[in-house]
Design a protein around this motif. Sequence first.
Motif, PDB file in Angstrom:
ATOM      1  N   GLN A   1       1.681  10.188   1.779  1.00 23.62           N
ATOM      2  CA  GLN A   1       1.493   9.178   1.533  1.00 23.62           C
ATOM      3  C   GLN A   1       1.653   7.948   0.076  1.00 23.62           C
TER       4      GLN A   1
ATOM      5  N   VAL B   1      -0.547   5.771  -2.223  1.00 22.23           N
ATOM      6  CA  VAL B   1      -2.020   5.243  -2.604  1.00 22.23           C
ATOM      7  C   VAL B   1      -2.436   4.384  -3.953  1.00 22.23           C
ATOM      8  N   GLU B   2      -2.672   3.381  -3.452  1.00 22.09           N
ATOM      9  CA  GLU B   2      -2.289   1.876  -4.167  1.00 22.09           C
ATOM     10  C   GLU B   2      -3.973   2.140  -5.311  1.00 22.09           C
TER      11      GLU B   2
ATOM     12  N   CYS C   1       0.545   3.957  -8.203  1.00 19.01           N
ATOM     13  CA  CYS C   1       0.907   3.763  -6.979  1.00 19.01           C
ATOM     14  C   CYS C   1       0.940   5.381  -7.231  1.00 19.01           C
TER      15      CYS C   1
ATOM     16  N   TYR D   1       2.570  -3.986  -2.940  1.00 19.77           N
ATOM     17  CA  TYR D   1       2.369  -3.277  -1.664  1.00 19.77           C
ATOM     18  C   TYR D   1       3.921  -1.594  -2.749  1.00 19.77           C
TER      19      TYR D   1
ATOM     20  N   TYR E   1       8.734   4.702   1.981  1.00 19.85           N
ATOM     21  CA  TYR E   1       7.829   4.675   2.620  1.00 19.85           C
ATOM     22  C   TYR E   1       7.076   3.457   1.913  1.00 19.85           C
ATOM     23  N   TRP E   2       5.826   3.112   2.137  1.00 18.57           N
ATOM     24  CA  TRP E   2       4.958   1.445   1.610  1.00 18.57           C
ATOM     25  C   TRP E   2       3.486   2.096   1.962  1.00 18.57           C
ATOM     26  N   GLY E   3       2.570   1.785   0.289  1.00 19.35           N
ATOM     27  CA  GLY E   3       1.831   2.070   0.675  1.00 19.35           C
ATOM     28  C   GLY E   3       0.497   0.587   1.816  1.00 19.35           C
ATOM     29  N   GLN E   4      -0.778   0.662   1.973  1.00 19.18           N
ATOM     30  CA  GLN E   4      -1.470   0.122   2.300  1.00 19.18           C
ATOM     31  C   GLN E   4      -1.820  -1.501   1.490  1.00 19.18           C
TER      32      GLN E   4
ATOM     33  N   THR F   1      -2.775  -3.654  -2.220  1.00 20.33           N
ATOM     34  CA  THR F   1      -4.200  -4.005  -3.166  1.00 20.33           C
ATOM     35  C   THR F   1      -3.870  -5.368  -3.277  1.00 20.33           C
TER      36      THR F   1
END
Length: 120
Positions: free
Chosen positions: A3, A5-6, A22, A94, A109-112, A114
Amino acid sequence: QVQLVESGGGLVQPGGSLRLSCAASGSIFSINAMGWYRQAPGKQRELVAAITSGGSTNYADSVKGRFTISRDNAKNTVYLQMNSLKPEDTAVYYCNADVMGVSMVPNDYWGQGTQVTVSS
């Protein structure tokens, strides 16, 4: 699973600064490159800045001299210090990481995302 998380986005006036963070967590053996991308409404996602595990950096021409990418390998965290922000920097930002999992399988992988809004 991994995961990202930003944090750190928000509303800032032109000329202001923001710092994005991040943090990667999960089944991580190692992380190669980490980076920040952004996507403005109606535009394609673009690379803002990237950094290798050894600290080599790459920036988009539009942010050179204003943004600084850094990372803390011990914390699996990447940062983006954004100074002299302009309205055209407004976008969803991202985080991206090239991760070698504990199973020794590499994945991207990518963050959600911000939101960064630069406006007076």
